[in-house]
Structure formats: structure tokens, C-alpha cells
Write an enzyme that holds these catalytic residues in place. Structure first.
Site, PDB file in Angstrom:
ATOM      1  N   ASP A  89       0.874  -1.181   0.000  1.00 19.75           N
ATOM      2  CA  ASP A  89       0.000   0.000   0.000  1.00 19.75           C
ATOM      3  C   ASP A  89       0.908   1.227   0.000  1.00 19.75           C
ATOM      4  O   ASP A  89       1.675   1.434   0.954  1.00 19.75           O
ATOM      5  CB  ASP A  89      -0.871  -0.048   1.266  1.00 19.75           C
ATOM      6  CG  ASP A  89      -1.750   1.181   1.419  1.00 19.75           C
ATOM      7  OD1 ASP A  89      -2.682   1.136   2.230  1.00 19.75           O
ATOM      8  OD2 ASP A  89      -1.495   2.199   0.724  1.00 19.75           O
ATOM      9  N   SER A 104      -2.272   4.766 -14.339  1.00 18.13           N
ATOM     10  CA  SER A 104      -3.233   4.622 -15.440  1.00 18.13           C
ATOM     11  C   SER A 104      -3.807   3.221 -15.648  1.00 18.13           C
ATOM     12  O   SER A 104      -4.656   3.046 -16.527  1.00 18.13           O
ATOM     13  CB  SER A 104      -2.632   5.090 -16.790  1.00 18.13           C
ATOM     14  OG  SER A 104      -2.648   6.496 -16.876  1.00 18.13           O
ATOM     15  N   ASN A 142      -5.868  12.973 -11.187  1.00 23.39           N
ATOM     16  CA  ASN A 142      -6.551  13.442 -12.402  1.00 23.39           C
ATOM     17  C   ASN A 142      -6.175  14.909 -12.567  1.00 23.39           C
ATOM     18  O   ASN A 142      -5.558  15.498 -11.684  1.00 23.39           O
ATOM     19  CB  ASN A 142      -8.077  13.250 -12.315  1.00 23.39           C
ATOM     20  CG  ASN A 142      -8.664  13.985 -11.133  1.00 23.39           C
ATOM     21  OD1 ASN A 142      -8.550  15.201 -11.020  1.00 23.39           O
ATOM     22  ND2 ASN A 142      -9.254  13.235 -10.212  1.00 23.39           N
ATOM     23  N   GLY A 202      -9.556   5.252  -6.167  1.00 23.45           N
ATOM     24  CA  GLY A 202      -8.300   4.497  -6.315  1.00 23.45           C
ATOM     25  C   GLY A 202      -7.184   4.970  -5.404  1.00 23.45           C
ATOM     26  O   GLY A 202      -7.406   5.343  -4.253  1.00 23.45           O
ATOM     27  N   VAL A 203      -5.979   4.991  -5.986  1.00 24.34           N
ATOM     28  CA  VAL A 203      -4.820   5.363  -5.150  1.00 24.34           C
ATOM     29  C   VAL A 203      -4.893   6.845  -4.769  1.00 24.34           C
ATOM     30  O   VAL A 203      -4.491   7.255  -3.677  1.00 24.34           O
ATOM     31  CB  VAL A 203      -3.490   5.013  -5.876  1.00 24.34           C
ATOM     32  CG1 VAL A 203      -3.232   5.887  -7.090  1.00 24.34           C
ATOM     33  CG2 VAL A 203      -2.315   5.070  -4.919  1.00 24.34           C
ATOM     34  N   ASP A 204      -5.502   7.649  -5.624  1.00 24.57           N
ATOM     35  CA  ASP A 204      -5.678   9.088  -5.342  1.00 24.57           C
ATOM     36  C   ASP A 204      -6.490   9.262  -4.058  1.00 24.57           C
ATOM     37  O   ASP A 204      -6.121   9.993  -3.133  1.00 24.57           O
ATOM     38  CB  ASP A 204      -6.404   9.705  -6.548  1.00 24.57           C
ATOM     39  CG  ASP A 204      -6.386  11.225  -6.561  1.00 24.57           C
ATOM     40  OD1 ASP A 204      -6.997  11.808  -7.472  1.00 24.57           O
ATOM     41  OD2 ASP A 204      -5.754  11.823  -5.678  1.00 24.57           O
ATOM     42  N   GLY A 247      -5.663   1.423 -13.655  1.00 25.10           N
ATOM     43  CA  GLY A 247      -6.918   1.155 -12.937  1.00 25.10           C
ATOM     44  C   GLY A 247      -8.074   1.773 -13.706  1.00 25.10           C
ATOM     45  O   GLY A 247      -8.396   1.364 -14.832  1.00 25.10           O
ATOM     46  N   VAL A 248      -8.665   2.774 -13.118  1.00 21.50           N
ATOM     47  CA  VAL A 248      -9.807   3.495 -13.720  1.00 21.50           C
ATOM     48  C   VAL A 248      -9.497   3.938 -15.153  1.00 21.50           C
ATOM     49  O   VAL A 248     -10.353   3.937 -16.024  1.00 21.50           O
ATOM     50  CB  VAL A 248     -10.136   4.732 -12.848  1.00 21.50           C
ATOM     51  CG1 VAL A 248     -11.047   5.712 -13.542  1.00 21.50           C
ATOM     52  CG2 VAL A 248     -10.741   4.271 -11.527  1.00 21.50           C
ATOM     53  N   TYR A 249      -8.226   4.294 -15.402  1.00 21.42           N
ATOM     54  CA  TYR A 249      -7.881   4.813 -16.742  1.00 21.42           C
ATOM     55  C   TYR A 249      -7.634   3.711 -17.775  1.00 21.42           C
ATOM     56  O   TYR A 249      -7.296   3.988 -18.913  1.00 21.42           O
ATOM     57  CB  TYR A 249      -6.699   5.780 -16.647  1.00 21.42           C
ATOM     58  CG  TYR A 249      -7.082   7.164 -16.125  1.00 21.42           C
ATOM     59  CD1 TYR A 249      -8.399   7.467 -15.770  1.00 21.42           C
ATOM     60  CD2 TYR A 249      -6.131   8.167 -15.980  1.00 21.42           C
ATOM     61  CE1 TYR A 249      -8.750   8.716 -15.301  1.00 21.42           C
ATOM     62  CE2 TYR A 249      -6.462   9.428 -15.508  1.00 21.42           C
ATOM     63  CZ  TYR A 249      -7.778   9.702 -15.174  1.00 21.42           C
ATOM     64  OH  TYR A 249      -8.125  10.947 -14.709  1.00 21.42           O
TER      65      TYR A 249
HETATM   66  N1  APR Z   1      -1.321   1.637  -3.036  1.00 29.13           N
HETATM   67  C1  APR Z   1      -0.771   1.289  -4.227  1.00 29.13           C
HETATM   68  N2  APR Z   1      -1.485   1.134  -5.351  1.00 29.13           N
HETATM   69  C2  APR Z   1      -2.823   1.337  -5.265  1.00 29.13           C
HETATM   70  C3  APR Z   1      -3.473   1.708  -4.064  1.00 29.13           C
HETATM   71  C4  APR Z   1      -2.662   1.854  -2.916  1.00 29.13           C
HETATM   72  N3  APR Z   1      -3.172   2.199  -1.733  1.00 29.13           N
HETATM   73  N4  APR Z   1      -4.817   1.831  -4.319  1.00 29.13           N
HETATM   74  C5  APR Z   1      -4.991   1.531  -5.615  1.00 29.13           C
HETATM   75  N5  APR Z   1      -3.796   1.231  -6.197  1.00 29.13           N
HETATM   76  C6  APR Z   1      -3.500   0.816  -7.567  1.00 29.13           C
HETATM   77  C7  APR Z   1      -4.631   0.221  -8.370  1.00 29.13           C
HETATM   78  O1  APR Z   1      -4.875  -1.113  -7.964  1.00 29.13           O
HETATM   79  C8  APR Z   1      -4.019   0.315  -9.765  1.00 29.13           C
HETATM   80  O2  APR Z   1      -3.124  -0.763  -9.950  1.00 29.13           O
HETATM   81  O3  APR Z   1      -3.123   1.958  -8.309  1.00 29.13           O
HETATM   82  C9  APR Z   1      -3.197   1.614  -9.695  1.00 29.13           C
HETATM   83  C10 APR Z   1      -3.805   2.800 -10.439  1.00 29.13           C
HETATM   84  O4  APR Z   1      -5.227   2.725 -10.373  1.00 29.13           O
HETATM   85  P1  APR Z   1      -6.129   4.029 -10.116  1.00 29.13           P
HETATM   86  O5  APR Z   1      -5.962   4.467  -8.722  1.00 29.13           O
HETATM   87  O6  APR Z   1      -7.508   3.710 -10.613  1.00 29.13           O
HETATM   88  O7  APR Z   1      -5.476   5.161 -11.039  1.00 29.13           O
HETATM   89  P2  APR Z   1      -5.585   5.418 -12.612  1.00 29.13           P
HETATM   90  O8  APR Z   1      -5.900   4.209 -13.391  1.00 29.13           O
HETATM   91  O9  APR Z   1      -4.336   6.204 -12.946  1.00 29.13           O
HETATM   92  O10 APR Z   1      -6.863   6.385 -12.718  1.00 29.13           O
HETATM   93  C11 APR Z   1      -6.764   7.677 -12.200  1.00 29.13           C
HETATM   94  O11 APR Z   1      -8.722   7.431 -10.893  1.00 29.13           O
HETATM   95  O12 APR Z   1      -8.859   7.679  -8.661  1.00 29.13           O
HETATM   96  C12 APR Z   1      -9.054   8.322  -9.832  1.00 29.13           C
HETATM   97  O13 APR Z   1      -8.653  10.617  -9.294  1.00 29.13           O
HETATM   98  C13 APR Z   1      -8.142   9.496  -9.991  1.00 29.13           C
HETATM   99  O14 APR Z   1      -9.332  10.281 -11.885  1.00 29.13           O
HETATM  100  C14 APR Z   1      -8.146   9.642 -11.472  1.00 29.13           C
HETATM  101  C15 APR Z   1      -8.150   8.190 -11.952  1.00 29.13           C
END
Ligand code: APR
Length: 170
Positions: free
Chosen positions: A10, A117, A24, A32-34, A119-121
Site C-alpha cells: 500500500d 493509469s 486526475n 483508487g490510489v488518489d 486502474g480506472v484509466y
Molecule cells: N497503493 C498502491 N497502489 C494502489 C493503491 C494503494 N493504496 N490503491 C490503488 N492502487 C492501484 C490500483 O490497484 C491500480 O493498480 O493503483 C493503480 C492505479 O489505479 P487508479 O488508482 O484507478 O489510477 P488510474 O488508473 O491512474 O486512474 C486515475 O482514478 O482515482 C481516480 O482521481 C483518480 O481520476 C483519477 C483516476
């Protein structure tokens, strides 16, 4: 071989000089991680982010870490995957480079990244892991001031792709 490690964990728990936030363009938080980073850092993080007036995809901005064990948070909006014909690969490479440049400028010696990028992206994980590891290795080759970079993977599937991408570099 530049000092790159792949770990499962984490990113909000990592006591390093800088952790990277997959943000974002508003820099005003999200899921997500944000979301995890903002929750762990506390409200002062959002307050500082508000003063930054957003960030372009592929660029990066730095804030303090507040209640996080990390000293700094480097925020970078990754590209949303639209099939690969919209410069997504170059933008993702730029995220890693921009974050490392900011880390160097701010005297950070240890930097942890999430998998930007993927995850959600919806950026394909295999491609993203190769781009990430290559971009980091290329930067570290010319920047000994950065001691160690880690990819902090949140699940085993993600870690397996980054392990493979790093192996392919050796
Ligand atoms: N520690 C490490 N990695 C994490 C954690 C954490 N606590 N939480 C989530 N992740 C991982 C996810 O499993 C994924 O592998 O971070 C990676 C990126 O996923 P997202 O958080 O969805 O980010 P992303 O794909 O870049 O999308 C960004 O999502 O949360 C919103 O505000 C953010 O709009 C932006 C978009």
C-alpha cells in the site's frame, strides 16, 4: 542495473522521500490510489492541491506529504486509454519522467510509484509495465542522485507484470 524494485503493498504506508499519486487533471482527489493518498494524508493535502490549479496529463506537481509517512507527494495525471492511437504511450512515459525530474529537483533519494493509469484509466497492464520500467531505468542511468525507485503494486496480478517487465530489462 539501476536500483528498481517491485513490491506488493500500500503506497500510503511507505516511508520514503516521495510517493507518486496517480491523480486526475483537477488534482482535487478521486478514487483508487488518489483517494487512498488523500485519506491518509489528511485535509491539508487537498488544501495545498487547491493552490496548484490542476495539472496537465503527463506533467507532475509536488506537495508535502502531511500525515503520510512520505515526505512529499508527486501528483501526475496519467493518460486515459483510448485504444492507443492518441499518444497514450508517450504521455505515460512522460508521467514517469516528469515525476522523477521533480524528485531530483527536490532532493528526493527514494521514490515509490503506483501503477499509473492501469486502474480506472484502463491502460493495458502489460504495456504500461514495460513503459514504466523502461522510463524509470533510462532516467536512473543518468541520475545517480536518486538512490532507489520502487513500483508499489496493490495486487499480485499487477506485481507479476512489473516483475516480468523488470526481468525483460536485465
Ligand atoms: N497503493 C498502491 N497502489 C494502489 C493503491 C494503494 N493504496 N490503491 C490503488 N492502487 C492501484 C490500483 O490497484 C491500480 O493498480 O493503483 C493503480 C492505479 O489505479 P487508479 O488508482 O484507478 O489510477 P488510474 O488508473 O491512474 O486512474 C486515475 O482514478 O482515482 C481516480 O482521481 C483518480 O481520476 C483519477 C483516476
Amino acid at each position: 542495473m539501476p536500483n528498481i524494485e517491485i513490491i506488493l503493498g500500500d503506497i500510503t504506508k511507505q516511508a520514503v522521500d516521495a510517493i507518486v499519486n496517480a491523480a486526475n487533471c483537477s488534482l482535487l482527489g478521486g478514487g483508487g490510489v488518489d483517494g487512498a493518498i488523500h485519506r491518509a494524508a489528511g485535509p491539508e493535502l487537498l488544501a495545498e492541491c487547491r493552490t496548484l490549479h490542476g495539472c496537465e496529463t503527463g506533467k507532475a506537481k509536488i506537495t508535502k506529504g502531511y500525515r503520510l509517512p512520505a515526505k512529499y507527494v508527486i501528483h501526475t495525471p496519467g493518460p486515459v486509454w483510448h485504444g492507443g492511437g492518441h499518444g497514450e504511450e508517450e504521455l505515460l512515459r512522460s508521467c514517469y519522467r516528469s515525476c522523477l525530474e521533480l524528485a531530483s529537483e527536490n532532493g528526493c533519494r527514494t521514490v515509490d510509484f503506483p501503477s499509473i493509469s492501469t486502474g480506472v484509466y484502463r491502460f493495458p497492464l502489460e504495456k504500461a509495465s514495460r513503459i514504466a520500467v523502461k522510463a524509470i531505468a533510462e532516467y536512473l542511468a543518468d541520475h545517480p542522485e536518486i538512490q532507489r525507485v520502487r513500483m508499489v503494486c496493490f495486487d499480485e496480478r499487477t506485481k507479476a507484470f512489473y516483475d516480468r517487465a523488470l526481468e525483460a530489462l536485465r
